[in-house]
Design a protein around this motif. Structure first.
Motif, PDB file in Angstrom:
ATOM      1  N   PRO A   1      -0.437   0.691   6.732  1.00 17.60           N
ATOM      2  CA  PRO A   1      -1.800   0.774   7.258  1.00 17.60           C
ATOM      3  C   PRO A   1      -1.822   1.271   8.705  1.00 17.60           C
ATOM      4  O   PRO A   1      -0.994   0.881   9.519  1.00 17.60           O
ATOM      5  N   ARG A   2      -2.740   2.171   8.972  1.00 18.26           N
ATOM      6  CA  ARG A   2      -2.945   2.691  10.308  1.00 18.26           C
ATOM      7  C   ARG A   2      -3.777   1.659  11.062  1.00 18.26           C
ATOM      8  O   ARG A   2      -4.676   1.058  10.479  1.00 18.26           O
TER       9      ARG A   2
ATOM     10  N   PRO B   1       0.835  -1.206   0.000  1.00 19.97           N
ATOM     11  CA  PRO B   1       0.000   0.000   0.000  1.00 19.97           C
ATOM     12  C   PRO B   1       0.869   1.255   0.000  1.00 19.97           C
ATOM     13  O   PRO B   1       2.024   1.212   0.441  1.00 19.97           O
TER      14      PRO B   1
ATOM     15  N   TYR C   1      -6.896  -3.105   8.755  1.00 17.50           N
ATOM     16  CA  TYR C   1      -5.777  -4.031   8.996  1.00 17.50           C
ATOM     17  C   TYR C   1      -5.623  -4.306  10.492  1.00 17.50           C
ATOM     18  O   TYR C   1      -5.578  -3.391  11.302  1.00 17.50           O
TER      19      TYR C   1
ATOM     20  N   TRP D   1      -6.569  -8.492   6.888  1.00 13.78           N
ATOM     21  CA  TRP D   1      -7.401  -7.375   6.437  1.00 13.78           C
ATOM     22  C   TRP D   1      -8.862  -7.775   6.640  1.00 13.78           C
ATOM     23  O   TRP D   1      -9.258  -8.875   6.237  1.00 13.78           O
TER      24      TRP D   1
END
Ligand code: HEC
Ligand code: HEC
Length: 561
Positions: free
Chosen positions: A259-260, A255, A291, A313
């Motif tokens: 990812p947060r 990504p 995530y 995910w």
């Protein structure tokens, strides 16, 4: 054969330096004795030796709990280098790793933990474990060139080289680290070696940026099976620019941003009847993924320090009648796969701790479980996150790759799992190119009695996740776990909820502008300005009158001219 009894104090003493590090934070000031080496030794013995060993051989008391193992400094092999493959690193290279650590491994970064002088002394001390550092010519960094711009053409070019250099042999066609060579891979010390999952750049040990990737591709990761590619440039097989294209391609597999981690997973509201019942349904493309990282279960014995699944995910959707989850996680094989038996054997041979009954390599399925409390808790009360306990059980959905469907269960701890009746869980699953996708779907409300969660809209419901990779010998307490998260089923939004804030905004904002406009007009009138009649843009006749639905008409509205 009797399994060796676990020695309870051992794990603790091995991990104590690390615990201390997190608890105490900064070490007390240290005093140099005979220059850098003495200081280096002092700092090393205190902070590094538990993992890397007192003689630098990578065999500290905690080492057996880690894969990849802590580096053995006595062979001069370093992964993160700006120098050509097979050569010693520069001092700056070593300092860089000490500063930043190695993401995706247990090697911490020390930049904010130790003063610079101590970190530099560590470099000198680490080099002393490999005497040729003193006699070899000073190492030189190689020429890196420039990354240039990313474009679709360059990404396509990168992909061509990914195929022709056969990166997929190890990293797999989609980059998930699932290539056909993997079960046999080992590092220079004979330990099983996992190729990086190229879809998770935040776990690359040498860093996540395209420059970091380029360095790994150009100079290789010495001591690991990951080769250097500079010889391909020297031989004229590819240009430096084309290797940059490959680096851009690899970067594009992850990504754009790491990812947060968000505590609340939103289950989007779908129109009635629009909740998917298959993983391939294209409606999932529109649903936001969340995530959740997973870590090895190291709380309950037997513990597991080599988890294969590092995150999942989650997408969720409901229509007021049914809730569906689509869970996607990377798993290198569709277990049980006989090709992975050799891998299992090697992993079981080298991983501590040997607790409980001996674990034999075997044909185990992949598994996944989703955990909820049996009723929506009030306040922050939740069952114990590792599948509850005798007093506070949890409600579980569990799936395994060698059986159709999924089952519901009540768990009172990780070893006390009692299936509930079957039937209401809709299941669909698919494994491809190193990724599982699993759909689990259930009516929000069921006819069941106590012990079965009844979902409600508009509240945050605790949820936790567990994953097991059978071909990594995982089952029972040896797997990956998450802490509690929440799932929030979006409520149907009544039309007035949208309208009220809009009206309030127009009233306050719009009326505010009107007031300003009037004040300015009065000023201009006083000055004889001809623009006096023109309202300010946006504050004209379109502004709504206060209506009966709004409880607080703007205080100035009766001044209206
Ligand atoms: C909790 C365990 C742990 C501690 C504590 C630890 N390391 Fe490491 N270290 C590792 C592991 C594991 C690796 C290998 C990671 C890999 O191979 O991907 C590593 C690798 C390294 C490397 C090799 C870098 C390369 O390019 O190959 C250096 C240098 C290093 N550590 C220095 C240190 C120093 C200095 C300290 C103390 C200040 C320290 N480490 C403390 C676990 C640890
Ligand atoms: C023979 C197997 C093998 C081949 C071929 C291979 N790799 Fe790797 N690669 C590995 C292994 C193993 C690691 C992880 C090493 C470690 O961290 O200990 C790795 C790590 C990486 C990393 C992460 C670097 C980091 O900082 O952790 C990237 C990026 C990567 N490989 C890209 C590629 C690309 C692109 C190719 C093709 C040019 C390729 N690899 C070919 C085995 C391989």
């Amino acid at each position: 054969m009797v399994a060796p009894r676990p020695r309870p104090g051992r794990l603790l003493s091995a991990l104590l330096p690390i615990l201390l590090l997190t608890l105490v934070g900064l070490p007390s000031a240290l005093h140099a004795q005979d220059g850098d080496l003495a200081l280096g030794k002092e700092v090393y013995d205190r902070w590094c030796a538990a993992c890397h060993g007192w003689d630098g051989a990578g065999d500290g008391p905690a080492a057996g709990y880690m894969l990849p193992r802590p580096r053995d400094f006595t062979r001069g092999l370093y992964q993160i280098r700006t120098t050509p493959g097979g050569e010693i690193p520069t001092d700056q290279d070593i300092l860089h790793v000490i500063n930043k650590g190695m993401p995706g491994t247990t090697m911490p970064g020390w930049e904010s933990q130790l003063p610079r002088r101590q970190r530099e002394a560590l470099v000198a001390y680490l080099k002393s474990f490999y005497p040729p550092f003193e006699t070899l010519p000073a190492p030189q960094s190689v020429e890196f060139g420039r990354p240039g711009r990313v474009s679709d053409e360059r990404l396509a070019e990168g992909r061509l080289f990914y195929d022709s250099i056969e990166c997929w042999q190890c990293h797999g066609g989609a980059g998930r680290g699932d290539g056909p060579s993997v079960p046999e891979l080992e590092d220079d010390w004979g330990f099983p070696a996992r190729p990086a999952d190229l879809t998770k750049n935040w776990m690359f040990s040498g860093g996540a940026t395209v420059e970091d990737i380029y360095r790994a591709l150009l100079t290789g990761l010495d001591g690991s099976p990951m080769p250097a590619n500079s010889d391909l440039i020297d031989a004229g097989f590819m240009t430096q620019d084309q290797l940059w294209s490959l680096a851009h391609y690899v970067r594009s597999l992850s990504p754009e941003r790491t990812p947060r981690i968000r505590e609340v997973i939103r289950a989007e509201r779908a129109d009635p009847g629009e909740v998917p019942s298959s993983v391939g349904d294209e409606r999932w493309e529109e649903v936001e993924p969340f995530y959740v990282p997973l870590v090895g279960q190291i709380i309950i014995s037997p513990r597991w320090f080599d988890p294969a699944v590092s995150g999942v995910w989650i997408q969720a959707m409901h229509d007021g009648e049914d809730l569906a989850l689509r869970l996607s996680w990377n798993d290198r094989s569709r277990s049980p796969d006989p090709a992975w038996m050799a891998w299992q054997e090697r992993v079981l041979e080298v991983m501590e701790p040997r607790e409980g009954d001996p674990v034999e390599p075997g044909e185990r399925p992949d598994r996944f479980a989703v955990q909820f409390p049996p009723t929506i808790p009030t306040g922050m009360d939740r069952p114990y996150f590792l599948m509850g306990d005798a007093r506070n059980p949890v409600y579980l959905w569990q799936w395994r790759s060698d059986q159709a469907g999924a089952e519901r269960a009540t768990a009172r701890g990780m070893r006390e799992i009692a299936p509930l009746d079957e039937g209401v869980l809709v299941t669909d699953s698919h494994w491809e190119a190193g990724e599982w996708q699993l759909l689990l779907r259930r009516p929000l409300l069921t006819e069941d009695g106590a012990g079965v969660l009844q979902f409600e809209e508009g509240v945050s419901i605790p949820v936790a996740f567990f994953a097991w990779d059978g071909d990594n010998s995982e089952e029972g307490t040896r797997g990956s776990i998450s802490s509690w998260f929440f799932i929030h089923l979006e409520q149907e939004v009544p039309a007035t909820t949208f309208v009220a804030p809009l009206v309030a905004f127009l009233l306050t904002g719009g009326m505010g502008l009107l007031v300003v406009a009037r004040a300015q007009r009065r000023e201009r009138e006083a000055e004889g300005d001809p623009r006096a009649d023109r309202p300010l843009p946006g504050a004209g006749s379109g502004s709504p009158e206060p209506t009966g639905t709004h409880p607080h008409p703007h205080p100035h509205s009766e001044d209206e001219v």
